[in-house]
Design a protein around this motif. Structure first.
Motif, mmCIF file in Angstrom:
data_model
loop_
_atom_site.group_PDB
_atom_site.id
_atom_site.type_symbol
_atom_site.label_atom_id
_atom_site.label_comp_id
_atom_site.label_asym_id
_atom_site.label_seq_id
_atom_site.Cartn_x
_atom_site.Cartn_y
_atom_site.Cartn_z
ATOM 1 N N TRP A 116 0.825 -1.205 0.000
ATOM 2 C CA TRP A 116 0.000 0.000 0.000
ATOM 3 C C TRP A 116 0.853 1.246 0.000
ATOM 4 O O TRP A 116 1.768 1.316 0.794
ATOM 5 N N PRO A 117 0.561 2.227 -0.844
ATOM 6 C CA PRO A 117 -0.429 2.175 -1.911
ATOM 7 C C PRO A 117 0.200 1.952 -3.293
ATOM 8 O O PRO A 117 -0.463 1.494 -4.212
ATOM 9 N N ALA A 118 1.509 2.294 -3.412
ATOM 10 C CA ALA A 118 2.083 2.389 -4.759
ATOM 11 C C ALA A 118 2.050 1.042 -5.474
ATOM 12 O O ALA A 118 1.626 0.940 -6.627
ATOM 13 N N LEU A 128 -1.447 -0.106 -6.641
ATOM 14 C CA LEU A 128 -1.927 0.649 -7.798
ATOM 15 C C LEU A 128 -1.227 0.194 -9.073
ATOM 16 O O LEU A 128 -1.850 -0.021 -10.108
ATOM 17 N N ARG A 129 0.109 0.028 -8.978
ATOM 18 C CA ARG A 129 0.845 -0.392 -10.174
ATOM 19 C C ARG A 129 0.420 -1.787 -10.620
ATOM 20 O O ARG A 129 0.280 -2.068 -11.809
ATOM 21 N N LEU A 137 -2.475 -3.282 -10.047
ATOM 22 C CA LEU A 137 -3.805 -3.196 -10.668
ATOM 23 C C LEU A 137 -3.682 -2.619 -12.077
ATOM 24 O O LEU A 137 -4.394 -3.030 -13.001
ATOM 25 N N GLY A 138 -2.771 -1.651 -12.227
ATOM 26 C CA GLY A 138 -2.509 -1.114 -13.568
ATOM 27 C C GLY A 138 -2.054 -2.201 -14.518
ATOM 28 O O GLY A 138 -2.467 -2.254 -15.678
#
Lengths: 329, 460
Positions: B247-249, B252-253, B255-256
């Motif tokens: 979390w969080p980076a 997010l990556r 999920l990207g």
């Protein structure tokens, strides 16, 4: 003015100190080689946040457009293009957020030690205590093994109900006198075939999907035939019939190679398109190339008074792929 | 209703502590760690598109008259399986997109698993304490191949029927039990009884994906137990993990990356045609087609079946070993046997080491292991490419027979050569690591002597 400047400089100094203190590793955290890779940065900028907003909005619009298009039964290429683009925009948004917006951190985590000798011993003790006071352990264990094996057999053996035994795997409906019909069900006559042509025939009235049914019928110059001694009468007027199912892996032998010039191209042959097993049609479909282990079974032919073709007997061997019960053919 | 979801969950599941641990889970960063994620995300796309397809597909071989916008097949009598697959392609809105995306995702799924596997074996990541993770992963690869085969065999088009005929012959080729096994699975002799299609369907949509989902869960859980392995680098030790917290980076990556994989597959599914079942037509046992190729992950098996000389072992009135056994059972058996045995083989032959390892090897660090892996890889890839010898003949006019004999010779020579060359390459790379300047063409410059100190000494 200069007072403000001094205050700003002082503030800057404090911030720098705080940031440094955040980054400075405590003495006990430093690695043997003196390197501590941990750090934390806050990269967010107005530009990045604007890009993220734009990409998210784009993705939203794309998904909405896809919903409208699918309801209006649009072309699949358009559907795929729009949905793919929306997903790509969402992906880009998440990657921008993950790299340029949220805090960037390199963290160091201690790996949990795997295996704990003390806990293991306690657990084993606990297991042992479960059989305290039991004397005839060997006997009981044996009986339990018996019960377990019985249960396993009772659970597994019902799968034999899934199918019949392997008795009828290479049966064939061909018998002496069975007429040959073509794909439309019409009788095959001896005059339907020229040298170099071939067609697929089935036993009249039988299930065509059975592997023993389809045969390839073709005509060669009778003078070139090299059939074994017992099969001299099997190819009247040079008309031959072989099982169409490859003896290697059960594919349809659907290619007929009939060369214009035999000196350069080899004799006429049936070829299976799956693994290129090649069968010499003049020599009773002996294998000349490829992995098939047996010749194609041959169907003896008979030309009846009305020129129609019929089987002169059963196929010469097992049809299709070999299994334990397949004998030499 | 609690306004605070974390509090709501925590007061019922006692989840705050595990949640914080999960948020701080550390992912070491290296591009090769994204391959496993790519496999996971392709699986997600497979489930999503597969659920859609299952709502329309009719797994039955009973006959129907198909009517639809594709004129050459309009009015044709086909099986319901083939007919409903045609409907999916022609009349269900978005159906063709889903079908093609599903097929592309299946291809990518096995690509991703294979690349992930290569990363794992060449870096020694299968060693203690990750043997179980590795074995579960190898099982997943096996299931993925079977699952893909079952999937494209369902459609009852010509290509799937030809593939099933080969599968049936391979089952039959098992010594002693083959005939019974073939009749059992196919509910009778090929092309099979009425139950076969629905069995294949249940295997494809329930049994295999269920097993795979469970094993993927086990795989990830095992990864978390030991934490991620990591490459060597500053501050990286056996007893720590260095990288980005979830979390969080990282979340997010990642999920990207999920949506990037999905975007690529949907674009392929929408824009690039795959498995046009209407062109081949429905399957009948007496119909064949030249130039048929299986999905890529079965290419090595068709190559092996084609490469094998036409040996069959017959005795006592029985065919003890029918020919497809060699290419269809023995060859994949050897390759998968090697894969599943690798942790043990590595321990006994290459490292003689029972200690746990969390720092990954580079390929050069164990030249003999890397050499053997390269030999195995070259062997499989060679056979794989021979599977397309007919296409090579068509496009390059290299005679099929020449290719056959060449490939048979290379099947023995190339792996040996690959072992020797790879091992030497690794050793050379290691020498360069020890003496980094040996390979550099440059002039040696001596550092300036510390004059100041000597001057001081002179004065004193």
């Amino acid at each position: 003015m200069s007072a403000l400047l001094w205050r700003l400089l002082g503030l800057f100094g404090i911030v720098r100190g705080v940031v440094r203190a955040m980054h400075e590793p405590a003495a006990d955290e430093v690695d043997d080689d003196g390197i501590d890779p941990r750090r934390r940065e806050l990269p967010s900028s107005r530009g990045a946040e604007r890009a993220l907003t734009g990409l998210l909005a784009l993705a939203g619009l794309g998904f909405a457009a896809f919903s409208v298009l699918i309801a209006s039964d649009a072309d699949p290429r358009l559907l795929g293009g729009v949905l793919g683009a929306a997903l790509a925009a969402l992906s880009a948004a998440l990657i921008v957020a993950g790299l340029r917006i949220v805090p960037q951190e390199v963290a160091v985590e201690d790996r949990p030690a795997l295996g704990d000798a003390d806990a293991r011993e306690e657990a084993v003790d606990e297991l042992r205590r479960g059989t305290e006071g039991v004397s005839r352990r060997g006997l009981i264990a044996g009986a339990a093994g018996l019960a377990g094996s019985g249960l396993a057999a009772a659970a597994v053996l019902p799968i034999t109900a899934l199918g019949p035994g392997p008795r009828a795997l290479d049966d064939s409906p061909w018998r002496a006198g069975v007429a040959l019909v073509d794909e439309d069900g019409d009788p095959v006559t001896a005059d339907a075939l020229e040298i170099g042509s071939f067609l697929t025939a089935f036993p009249k009235g039988a299930d065509r999907r059975e592997l023993g049914s389809p045969v390839v019928v073709l005509r060669v110059d009778p003078r070139t035939l090299r059939l074994p001694a017992g099969r001299r009468t099997w190819a009247p007027e040079g008309i031959l019939a072989y099982s169409k199912i490859c003896t290697h892996a059960g594919c349809a032998v659907s290619l007929f190679r009939h060369p214009l010039d035999e000196d350069t191209s080899g004799p006429p042959a049936l070829v299976c398109p799956c693994h290129y097993s090649t069968f010499d049609v003049r020599r009773a479909a002996q294998v000349t190339l490829g992995p098939a282990g047996r010749a194609l079974p041959q169907l003896p032919l008979r030309i009846q008074a009305d020129r129609r073709l019929a089987a002169g007997g059963p196929l010469s061997g097992s049809v299709g792929p070999a299994w334990w019960g397949t004998e030499r053919s | 209703v609690s306004p605070d979801p974390v509090r709501f969950v925590d007061e019922r599941l006692n989840a705050a502590r595990p949640l914080r641990k999960a948020l701080r889970y550390v992912f070491p960063e290296h591009w090769s760690f994204l391959l496993g994620e790519m496999a996971l995300y392709a699986f997600v796309v497979l489930i999503a598109t597969g659920v859609f397809l299952a709502l329309f597909f009719d797994p039955s071989t009973s006959q129907m008259t198909w009517h639809g916008p594709y004129a050459p097949l309009d009015g044709a009598i086909v099986s319901r399986a083939y007919g409903s697959a045609l409907d999916l392609s022609y009349t269900v809105p978005g159906g063709l997109l889903m079908r093609q995306t599903h097929h592309w995702a299946a291809l990518l799924f096995v690509v991703a698993i294979t690349l992930h596997l290569l990363r794992v074996v060449f870096t020694g990541a299968f060693r203690k304490p990750r043997e179980l993770t590795y074995l579960v992963g190898a099982t997943l690869l096996t299931l993925a191949v079977v699952e893909g085969y079952a999937g494209y065999s369902l459609l009852d088009d010509l290509l799937s029927g030809m593939g099933l005929a080969i599968g049936y012959s391979t089952a039959l080729s098992l010594p002693l039990v083959g005939g019974a096994l073939g009749a059992l699975l196919w509910d009778g002799p090929f092309p099979g009884g009425p139950a076969f299609e629905s069995r294949l369907f249940i295997a494809h949509v329930f049994i295999l994906p269920g097993a795979m989902a469970a094993l993927i869960g086990a795989h990830l859980w095992l990864v978390v137990c030991a934490r991620h392995a990591q490459f060597r680098g500053p501050g990286r030790r056996e007893d720590n993990v260095v990288g980005a917290p979830l979390w969080p980076a990282y979340m997010l990556r990642s999920l990207g990356w999920l949506f990037a994989v999905a975007a690529m597959l949907v674009l392929l599914g929408g824009l690039v045609q795959i498995n046009p079942i209407w062109q081949w037509g429905p399957y009948e046992p007496w119909v064949g087609e030249n130039g048929a190729q299986p999905d890529w992950y079965l290419g090595w098996l068709i190559g092996a079946l084609r490469l094998m000389p036409n040996w069959e072992l017959r005795a006592f009135g029985h065919t003890l070993i029918p020919n497809p056994f060699f290419g269809g059972v023995l060859f994949p058996g050897l390759v998968f046997g090697f894969l599943f045995g690798l942790p043990a083989i590595d321990r006994v032959l290459f490292t003689r080491d029972r200690a746990p390892h969390h720092l990954l090897d580079r390929a050069r660090d164990n030249p003999r292991r890397t050499g053997v892996l390269a030999a195995m890889l070259v062997w499989v890839v060679l056979v794989f490419f021979f599977g397309s010898a007919d296409r090579v003949f068509l496009s390059l006019s290299i005679p099929y027979e020449l290719q056959l004999w060449l490939a048979r010779a290379l099947a023995f020579v190339a792996p040996a050569l690959a072992y020797v060359l790879t091992r030497r390459w690794c050793l050379a790379l290691r020498r360069r690591d020890v003496h980094p300047l040996r390979a550099v063409d440059a002039q040696l410059v001596h550092p300036p002597r510390p004059i100041a100190r000597e001057d001081h000494a002179g004065e004193a």
